[in-house]
Design an enzyme around this catalytic site. Structure first.
Site, PDB file in Angstrom:
ATOM      1  N   TRP A  86       0.811  -1.228   0.000  1.00 14.21           N
ATOM      2  CA  TRP A  86       0.000   0.000   0.000  1.00 14.21           C
ATOM      3  C   TRP A  86       0.838   1.269   0.000  1.00 14.21           C
ATOM      4  O   TRP A  86       0.326   2.351  -0.210  1.00 14.21           O
ATOM      5  CB  TRP A  86      -0.946   0.023   1.209  1.00 14.21           C
ATOM      6  CG  TRP A  86      -0.240  -0.263   2.510  1.00 14.21           C
ATOM      7  CD1 TRP A  86      -0.184  -1.474   3.152  1.00 14.21           C
ATOM      8  CD2 TRP A  86       0.548   0.643   3.297  1.00 14.21           C
ATOM      9  NE1 TRP A  86       0.593  -1.370   4.281  1.00 14.21           N
ATOM     10  CE2 TRP A  86       1.045  -0.086   4.406  1.00 14.21           C
ATOM     11  CE3 TRP A  86       0.864   1.999   3.190  1.00 14.21           C
ATOM     12  CZ2 TRP A  86       1.852   0.498   5.381  1.00 14.21           C
ATOM     13  CZ3 TRP A  86       1.680   2.580   4.163  1.00 14.21           C
ATOM     14  CH2 TRP A  86       2.158   1.826   5.233  1.00 14.21           C
ATOM     15  N   ASN A  87       2.146   1.165   0.277  1.00 17.26           N
ATOM     16  CA  ASN A  87       2.875   2.412   0.547  1.00 17.26           C
ATOM     17  C   ASN A  87       3.218   3.229  -0.697  1.00 17.26           C
ATOM     18  O   ASN A  87       3.330   4.447  -0.619  1.00 17.26           O
ATOM     19  CB  ASN A  87       4.107   2.152   1.423  1.00 17.26           C
ATOM     20  CG  ASN A  87       5.090   1.210   0.808  1.00 17.26           C
ATOM     21  OD1 ASN A  87       4.786   0.510  -0.160  1.00 17.26           O
ATOM     22  ND2 ASN A  87       6.290   1.176   1.347  1.00 17.26           N
ATOM     23  N   ARG A  99       6.273  -0.762 -11.548  1.00 19.23           N
ATOM     24  CA  ARG A  99       7.609  -1.365 -11.476  1.00 19.23           C
ATOM     25  C   ARG A  99       7.546  -2.854 -11.808  1.00 19.23           C
ATOM     26  O   ARG A  99       8.554  -3.472 -12.144  1.00 19.23           O
ATOM     27  CB  ARG A  99       8.166  -1.128 -10.062  1.00 19.23           C
ATOM     28  CG  ARG A  99       9.640  -1.186  -9.960  1.00 19.23           C
ATOM     29  CD  ARG A  99      10.121  -0.529  -8.692  1.00 19.23           C
ATOM     30  NE  ARG A  99      10.015  -1.409  -7.541  1.00 19.23           N
ATOM     31  CZ  ARG A  99      10.548  -1.131  -6.345  1.00 19.23           C
ATOM     32  NH1 ARG A  99      11.194   0.009  -6.159  1.00 19.23           N
ATOM     33  NH2 ARG A  99      10.420  -1.954  -5.350  1.00 19.23           N
ATOM     34  N   LYS A 153      -2.564  -7.952  -7.929  1.00 14.11           N
ATOM     35  CA  LYS A 153      -3.371  -7.842  -6.721  1.00 14.11           C
ATOM     36  C   LYS A 153      -2.805  -6.712  -5.860  1.00 14.11           C
ATOM     37  O   LYS A 153      -1.803  -6.868  -5.193  1.00 14.11           O
ATOM     38  CB  LYS A 153      -3.364  -9.148  -5.919  1.00 14.11           C
ATOM     39  CG  LYS A 153      -4.482  -9.150  -4.893  1.00 14.11           C
ATOM     40  CD  LYS A 153      -4.157  -9.914  -3.645  1.00 14.11           C
ATOM     41  CE  LYS A 153      -3.242  -9.196  -2.715  1.00 14.11           C
ATOM     42  NZ  LYS A 153      -3.735  -7.921  -2.172  1.00 14.11           N
ATOM     43  N   PRO A 154      -3.466  -5.549  -5.899  1.00 14.46           N
ATOM     44  CA  PRO A 154      -2.988  -4.451  -5.050  1.00 14.46           C
ATOM     45  C   PRO A 154      -3.341  -4.705  -3.590  1.00 14.46           C
ATOM     46  O   PRO A 154      -4.203  -5.534  -3.291  1.00 14.46           O
ATOM     47  CB  PRO A 154      -3.752  -3.234  -5.586  1.00 14.46           C
ATOM     48  CG  PRO A 154      -4.985  -3.780  -6.217  1.00 14.46           C
ATOM     49  CD  PRO A 154      -4.658  -5.188  -6.683  1.00 14.46           C
ATOM     50  N   SER A 189       5.997  -7.156   3.145  1.00 12.98           N
ATOM     51  CA  SER A 189       6.785  -7.455   4.335  1.00 12.98           C
ATOM     52  C   SER A 189       7.536  -8.779   4.168  1.00 12.98           C
ATOM     53  O   SER A 189       7.110  -9.662   3.412  1.00 12.98           O
ATOM     54  CB  SER A 189       5.865  -7.538   5.548  1.00 12.98           C
ATOM     55  OG  SER A 189       4.889  -8.522   5.319  1.00 12.98           O
ATOM     56  N   GLU A 191      10.562  -8.308  -3.190  1.00 11.46           N
ATOM     57  CA  GLU A 191      11.054  -7.021  -2.670  1.00 11.46           C
ATOM     58  C   GLU A 191      10.493  -6.894  -1.262  1.00 11.46           C
ATOM     59  O   GLU A 191       9.304  -6.600  -1.097  1.00 11.46           O
ATOM     60  CB  GLU A 191      10.570  -5.867  -3.553  1.00 11.46           C
ATOM     61  CG  GLU A 191      11.093  -5.904  -4.973  1.00 11.46           C
ATOM     62  CD  GLU A 191      12.553  -5.511  -5.100  1.00 11.46           C
ATOM     63  OE1 GLU A 191      13.160  -5.064  -4.106  1.00 11.46           O
ATOM     64  OE2 GLU A 191      13.105  -5.670  -6.202  1.00 11.46           O
ATOM     65  N   LEU A 192      11.324  -7.126  -0.263  1.00  7.49           N
ATOM     66  CA  LEU A 192      10.810  -7.275   1.106  1.00  7.49           C
ATOM     67  C   LEU A 192      11.257  -6.115   2.001  1.00  7.49           C
ATOM     68  O   LEU A 192      11.699  -5.085   1.526  1.00  7.49           O
ATOM     69  CB  LEU A 192      11.245  -8.641   1.645  1.00  7.49           C
ATOM     70  CG  LEU A 192      10.889  -9.820   0.710  1.00  7.49           C
ATOM     71  CD1 LEU A 192      11.384 -11.143   1.270  1.00  7.49           C
ATOM     72  CD2 LEU A 192       9.398  -9.887   0.436  1.00  7.49           C
ATOM     73  N   CYS A 242      10.147   1.183   2.344  1.00  7.92           N
ATOM     74  CA  CYS A 242      11.102   0.106   2.628  1.00  7.92           C
ATOM     75  C   CYS A 242      12.518   0.657   2.657  1.00  7.92           C
ATOM     76  O   CYS A 242      13.399   0.105   3.293  1.00  7.92           O
ATOM     77  CB  CYS A 242      10.979  -0.989   1.591  1.00  7.92           C
ATOM     78  SG  CYS A 242      11.126  -0.344  -0.067  1.00  7.92           S
ATOM     79  N   GLU A 246      11.497  -2.842  11.538  1.00  7.71           N
ATOM     80  CA  GLU A 246      11.261  -1.814  10.532  1.00  7.71           C
ATOM     81  C   GLU A 246      10.233  -0.850  11.131  1.00  7.71           C
ATOM     82  O   GLU A 246       9.115  -1.271  11.454  1.00  7.71           O
ATOM     83  CB  GLU A 246      10.713  -2.506   9.282  1.00  7.71           C
ATOM     84  CG  GLU A 246      10.700  -1.657   8.064  1.00  7.71           C
ATOM     85  CD  GLU A 246      10.232  -2.433   6.837  1.00  7.71           C
ATOM     86  OE1 GLU A 246       9.534  -3.452   6.971  1.00  7.71           O
ATOM     87  OE2 GLU A 246      10.555  -1.987   5.724  1.00  7.71           O
TER      88      GLU A 246
END
Ligand code: NAD
Length: 492
Positions: free
Chosen positions: A162-163, A171, A186-187, A241, A262-263, A296, A393
Site C-alpha cells: 500500500w505504501n 515497477r 493484486k494491489p 513485508s 522485494e521485502l 522500505c 522496521e
C-alpha cells in the site's frame, strides 16, 4: 460541499469499483465488496469488489488466454503500447496523485513525485522491450553452433503493497509486459483504487484484453493461494513485508515458480565526523520522512559519529519541529497520516520501548488526537542497543539516533541485521566512501544521497530483504527465461 470535496467525489466516481478480468469490469463472484478508507479522516471513500478464489482463477484464465498473442506481439508494438501508457499517466497525473493521497494519505507533493517516479517504469521498459537479445556462436570444439534465446516466462502474479500504490504496480507491470508476459495484479486492500485507475489507463493505451487483469480482495490469503497453486502460473513478483514474502515463497516452491521478492528493510544511515552536516541533515530528512517514514528504503537506524551527534540531533530536531502535519491534500503538509490506527499503535510501542530503555525523546512521541491515524515526526537520541526500534522496521516518522566511535564499529553495527535493502553513508572522504560501499551488506547504497530510487537502476535487497531486482537493465530479466539450442556443425 466545497469545491475540493466535489473534485474528490468526482474523481472517486471515475474510478471503477469492479474486478478487471479479460478486459471487462465485473463484480466479485459472490457479490462481495469491501470499504476503502481515507487514513486522514477515517471516512469511507468508496467500496470495491472483493474477489473470491474463483475470481482469482478466472483472472489467471484470462492471463493464460492472452499469453500466446501478447508474447508473440512484436517487441516494438509492446514498447509503443507502454510508451502510450507513460504519456497517459503523465496526462492523468493530477487524478492519480489526488487518488493516492486520498487512499494512502501521503502529502500531495509526494504523490505527484510518485506519479513521476512510477510513470518512469513505463517509459524505461518501453525502451528496454526492444533490447531483449540472444547470442549465437560456435562451441569451443567447433563441432556445433550454440544459440541462446530469451523468452517470456509466462503468466505472472504481481502482489503490491500500500505504501507506493502506483510505483510498485508499474515497477512490475511494465517489465512484465515489455518481456511479453501477461499478468494478474493484486494491489493491497488498503489502496486498491490507484491500480484500478491505472488499469483504465493501460486499457486506453491499447493493452489488449487479458494482458493485465486486476483483482482487489479482502480475502488475500485464499485468493493468492488459488492463483499460486495453479500450475499454469509461472512467476510471482511480490513487494511487501518479509514475513508475508516468506510464506508466499513457500507456496511458490510447489509450482517451482520464478520469484522476485522485494521485502522489508532496516536501513542504516551513517554520518561520519568528516561529513558535510548540512547535506547529511537534508539527506536524513528525505531518507526518514518521505512517505511519513512508510518506505522500505526509509532510514531506520541513524548511526552518527559521537563528535557530531549532538549537532546533528539539534539540527534535525529544529527542522522537524517546523514540519506541518495534516491531511495530505492541505497545502504545506509534510507529515501525513499513517496507513491505519494499528500502524500508529505499533510505531508508538517502538518509541515507548526505546524511551523505557533510556532513549531521550527530543520531539514528538505521542499519537495525535482527533480523527485520522496521525503520529508526529519524532526524534530519539541515545537509543540503547537492543531497543526494538533498532531491530524492527519502524515504518513511521521516528528518527532514532545512536552513536559510534570508529569506522569498524559503524560497519559492524550497520550490518548487524538480517535485512540488507539499502544503506546511507555521509562522508567527505572518497576512500572512506569506497570502503563503505564494499563493506556494507546491502543491495543499494546511497553515498551522500538520501534517496536512491531510479527506474534506470536495479532496485532490490540482500539477505532477508529479497530476491531479484526491479528497474534498470536487470528488471526485465526477471520476466525472461533462457533457451539454449545446439545445432550441428553447418560445415560438417
Ligand atoms: P504486506 O506484506 O502486509 O502486504 C503486501 C501485499 O501482500 C499486499 O497486497 C497484501 O494484501 C498481500 N498479502 C498480505 N498477506 C498475504 C497473504 N497471506 N497471502 C498473500 N498475500 C498477502 O506489506 P505492506 O504492509 O502492504 O507493505 C509494507 C511492507 O512492504 C514493508 O515491510 C516494506 O518494507 C515492504 N516494501 C518493500 C519494498 C521493496 O521494494 N523492498 C517496497 C515497498 C514496501
Amino acid at each position: 460541499m466545497g469545491q475540493e470535496q466535489e473534485q474528490e467525489r468526482a474523481l472517486l466516481e471515475r474510478v471503477p469499483s469492479g474486478l478487471f478480468i479479460g478486459g471487462k469490469w465485473r463484480e466479485a463472484a459472490d457479490g462481495g465488496t469491501f470499504a476503502v478508507h481515507d487514513p486522514a479522516t477515517g471516512a469511507v471513500l468508496t467500496q470495491v469488489a472483493s474477489a473470491t478464489a474463483d475470481d482469482g482463477r478466472a483472472a489467471l484464465d484470462a492471463a493464460c488466454d492472452a499469453f500466446p498473442a501478447w508474447s508473440t506481439t512484436p517487441a516494438r508494438e509492446r514498447a509503443e503500447t507502454l510508451r502510450r501508457a507513460f504519456d497517459l499517466v503523465q496526462e492523468r497525473a493530477d487524478d492519480l496523485a489526488l487518488l493516492m493521497t486520498l487512499e494512502m494519505g501521503k502529502p500531495l507533493a509526494e504523490s505527484r513525485a510518485e506519479v513521476t517516479y512510477g510513470s518512469e517504469f513505463l517509459r524505461w521498459f518501453s525502451e528496454e522491450a526492444a533490447r531483449v537479445q540472444g547470442r549465437y556462436g560456435p562451441t569451443p570444439e567447433g563441432t556445433g553452433r550454440m544459440i541462446v534465446t530469451r523468452h517470456p516466462v509466462g503468466p505472472c502474479y504481481l502482489v503490491t503493497p500500500w505504501n507506493f500504490p502506483l510505483a510498485m504496480a508499474t515497477r512490475k507491470i511494465a517489465p512484465a509486459l515489455a518481456a511479453g508476459c501477461t499478468v494478474v495484479v493484486k494491489p493491497a486492500s488498503a489502496t486498491p483504487l490507484t491500480t484500478l485507475l491505472l488499469a483504465t489507463i493501460l486499457e486506453e493505451a491499447g493493452v489488449p484484453a487479458g494482458v493485465v487483469n486486476v483483482i482487489t480482495t479482502r480475502q488475500t490469503g485464499p485468493v493468492s493461494e488459488a492463483v499460486l497453486t495453479d500450475p499454469r502460473l509461472r512467476k510471482l513478483s511480490f513487494t511487501g513485508s518479509t514475513a508475508v514474502g516468506q510464506s508466499l515463497l513457500r507456496q511458490a516452491a510447489d509450482g517451482v515458480l520464478r520469484t522476485s521478492m522485494e521485502l522489508g528493510g532496516n536501513a542504516p544511515f551513517i554520518v561520519f565526523d568528516d561529513a558535510d552536516l548540512d547535506a547529511a541533515v537534508e539527506g536524513a530528512l528525505a531518507a526518514k520522512f518521505r512517505n511519513t517514514g512508510q518506505a522500505c528504503t526509509a532510514a531506520n537506524r541513524f548511526l552518527v559519529h559521537s563528535s557530531v551527534a549532538d549537532d546533528f540531533a539539534r539540527r534535525v530536531t529544529e527542522r522537524v519541529e517546523a514540519f506541518c502535519t495534516g491531511r495530505g491534500t492541505e497545502e504545506g503538509v509534510v507529515i501525513g497520516p499513517l496507513i491505519d490506527d494499528d500502524a500508529v499503535e505499533r510505531v508508538h510501542a517502538l518509541v515507548e520501548d526505546a524511551v523505557a530503555r533510556g532513549a531521550v525523546l527530543r520531539t514528538g512521541g505521542a499519537p495525535l488526537d482527533g480523527p485520522g491515524s496521525f503520529y508526529p515526526a519524532t526524534i530519539l537520541t541515545d537509543v540503547a542497543p537492543g531497543s526494538d526500534v533498532l531491530r524492527e522496521e519502524i515504518f513511521g516518522p521516528v528518527l532514532a539516533i545512536s552513536t559510534f566511535d570508529d569506522e569498524d564499529e559503524a560497519v559492524r553495527r550497520a550490518n548487524d541485521t538480517p535485512h540488507g535493502l539499502v544503506a546511507y553513508v555521509y562522508t567527505r572522504s572518497l576512500t572512506r566512501g569506497q570502503r563503505m560501499i564494499e563493506r556494507l551488506e546491502s543491495g543499494m547504497v546511497g553515498v551522500n544521497a538520501g534517496v536512491v530510487s531510479n527506474a534506470a537502476a536495479p532496485f532490490g535487497g540482500w539477505k532477508y530483504s529479497g530476491l531479484g531486482r526491479e528497474g534498470g537493465a536487470e528488471g526485465i530479466d526477471e520476466y525472461l527465461q533462457t533457451k539454449y539450442t545446439l545445432t550441428g556443425d553447418p560445415f560438417a
